[in-house]
Design a protein around this motif. Structure first.
Motif, mmCIF file in Angstrom:
data_model
loop_
_atom_site.group_PDB
_atom_site.id
_atom_site.type_symbol
_atom_site.label_atom_id
_atom_site.label_comp_id
_atom_site.label_asym_id
_atom_site.label_seq_id
_atom_site.Cartn_x
_atom_site.Cartn_y
_atom_site.Cartn_z
ATOM 1 N N TYR A 132 0.857 -1.177 0.000
ATOM 2 C CA TYR A 132 0.000 0.000 0.000
ATOM 3 C C TYR A 132 0.903 1.239 0.000
ATOM 4 O O TYR A 132 1.705 1.430 0.925
ATOM 5 C CB TYR A 132 -0.905 0.029 1.231
ATOM 6 N N THR A 134 0.856 5.249 0.051
ATOM 7 C CA THR A 134 -0.075 6.341 0.333
ATOM 8 C C THR A 134 0.646 7.674 0.468
ATOM 9 O O THR A 134 1.801 7.755 0.867
ATOM 10 C CB THR A 134 -0.857 6.076 1.641
ATOM 11 N N THR A 138 -1.915 14.130 -4.544
ATOM 12 C CA THR A 138 -2.380 13.288 -5.642
ATOM 13 C C THR A 138 -1.466 13.374 -6.866
ATOM 14 O O THR A 138 -1.341 12.403 -7.621
ATOM 15 C CB THR A 138 -3.821 13.660 -6.033
ATOM 16 N N VAL A 192 -0.835 -0.954 -4.463
ATOM 17 C CA VAL A 192 -2.087 -0.192 -4.420
ATOM 18 C C VAL A 192 -1.736 1.239 -4.010
ATOM 19 O O VAL A 192 -1.196 1.463 -2.920
ATOM 20 C CB VAL A 192 -3.080 -0.796 -3.422
ATOM 21 N N ALA A 194 -2.908 5.027 -2.983
ATOM 22 C CA ALA A 194 -4.115 5.611 -2.385
ATOM 23 C C ALA A 194 -3.792 6.892 -1.629
ATOM 24 O O ALA A 194 -2.704 7.054 -1.077
ATOM 25 C CB ALA A 194 -4.767 4.608 -1.434
ATOM 26 N N ASP A 195 -4.761 7.795 -1.611
ATOM 27 C CA ASP A 195 -4.687 9.046 -0.858
ATOM 28 C C ASP A 195 -4.945 8.738 0.615
ATOM 29 O O ASP A 195 -5.974 8.148 0.955
ATOM 30 C CB ASP A 195 -5.747 10.009 -1.414
ATOM 31 N N HIS A 196 -4.023 9.103 1.482
ATOM 32 C CA HIS A 196 -4.196 8.881 2.914
ATOM 33 C C HIS A 196 -3.398 9.930 3.673
ATOM 34 O O HIS A 196 -2.250 10.209 3.331
ATOM 35 C CB HIS A 196 -3.719 7.477 3.310
#
Length: 271
Positions: A132, A134, A138, A192, A194-196
């Protein structure tokens, strides 16, 4: 420092939080002063209040502002001894699990993400792993997902890779085209993106390794403690946490919840 600047700084950060739900209010003040001064020059603003007006009324300006508010300087296999320590001390434990989840927090443009994928590939773990990756930026996430890096960086990246215990040539993992190195898409199939936000978001998965390096140094103590608690809550029993060489758990309430397993490399294990 002009006291008005600090007042305007707090108002700007509060405005960003209320408007865009990005929370920079607990980032280290000294670093923010420096980076926002650069942003003022970039946008041609004489004061932070002028910059705030543009940020709140021009969403495109806020998107550009993230380049100044987040740090995006890294290398593949940065601090090679860290990756060598992962290979020698952490990977043998991860090999005992049927499947593995790894969280790269604050992944920026992806240098560490792709480094981790290569390490797992060489140790025979990538096929049963999910990484992951993050970040709150973006644009940086999009760059990370592309897997494209400038060819002018490859010599340094290759040196780091070899010093980190690489088993092949780094060039085996990418193709060169149009002054860019494009990394193999087979590596990305296990990542993966993802924005976090470590400032506002919560645990999203149980993982075996968290690597968050050279991020905590930009947080104040309160936000550092929040992030470390988030990492602790994310880790499986006896899971691993890696942080940057200038970072420490020593003053965190979670200090006694981890043991350092590789002296000097800032690799800890959840107790």
């Amino acid at each position: 420092m002009d006291p008005d600047f600090d007042i305007e700084l707090q108002l700007l950060l509060q405005g960003i939080f209320l408007k865009y739900q990005h929370d920079f209010r607990h980032y280290a003040t000294a670093s923010l002063r420096r980076r926002l001064s650069q942003a003022m020059d970039h946008f041609g603003c004489r004061t932070l209040s002028q910059l705030q007006d543009r940020v709140l009324h021009e969403p495109d300006v806020f998107s550009q502002m993230l380049r100044f508010l987040t740090v995006q300087v890294s290398e593949m296999f940065r601090d090679p001894s860290y990756f060598k320590a992962l290979r020698e001390h952490v990977i043998p434990v991860l090999q005992t699990y049927p499947s593995i989840k790894i969280w790269i927090a604050g992944c920026s443009k992806g240098e560490e993400v792709w480094s981790m994928a290569i390490l797992l590939e060489e140790e025979g773990l990538l096929e049963r792993s999910i990484i992951y990756a993050t970040d709150i930026n973006t644009e940086a996430l999009a760059a990370a997902e592309s897997g494209i890096f400038g060819l002018d960086h490859m010599a340094q990246f290759s040196t780091n890779y070899q010093q980190a215990g690489g088993k092949k040539s780094l060039s085996d993992y990418y193709s060169a085209a149009y002054n860019g190195a494009i990394f193999r898409q087979s590596l990305k199939s296990h990542i993966v993106f993802a924005d976090h936000s470590l400032a506002t978001d919560n645990v999203f998965s149980e993982v075996h390794l968290v690597s968050c390096r050279n991020v905590l140094i930009y947080f104040d103590r309160e936000l550092q403690n929040r992030a470390i608690k988030l990492f602790y809550d994310s880790l499986v029993h006896r899971g691993f946490l890696g942080i940057g060489p200038k970072e420490t758990l020593r003053f965190s309430p979670q200090d006694k919840s981890f043991s350092e397993i590789v002296s000097g490399e800032r690799i800890y294990q959840r107790l």
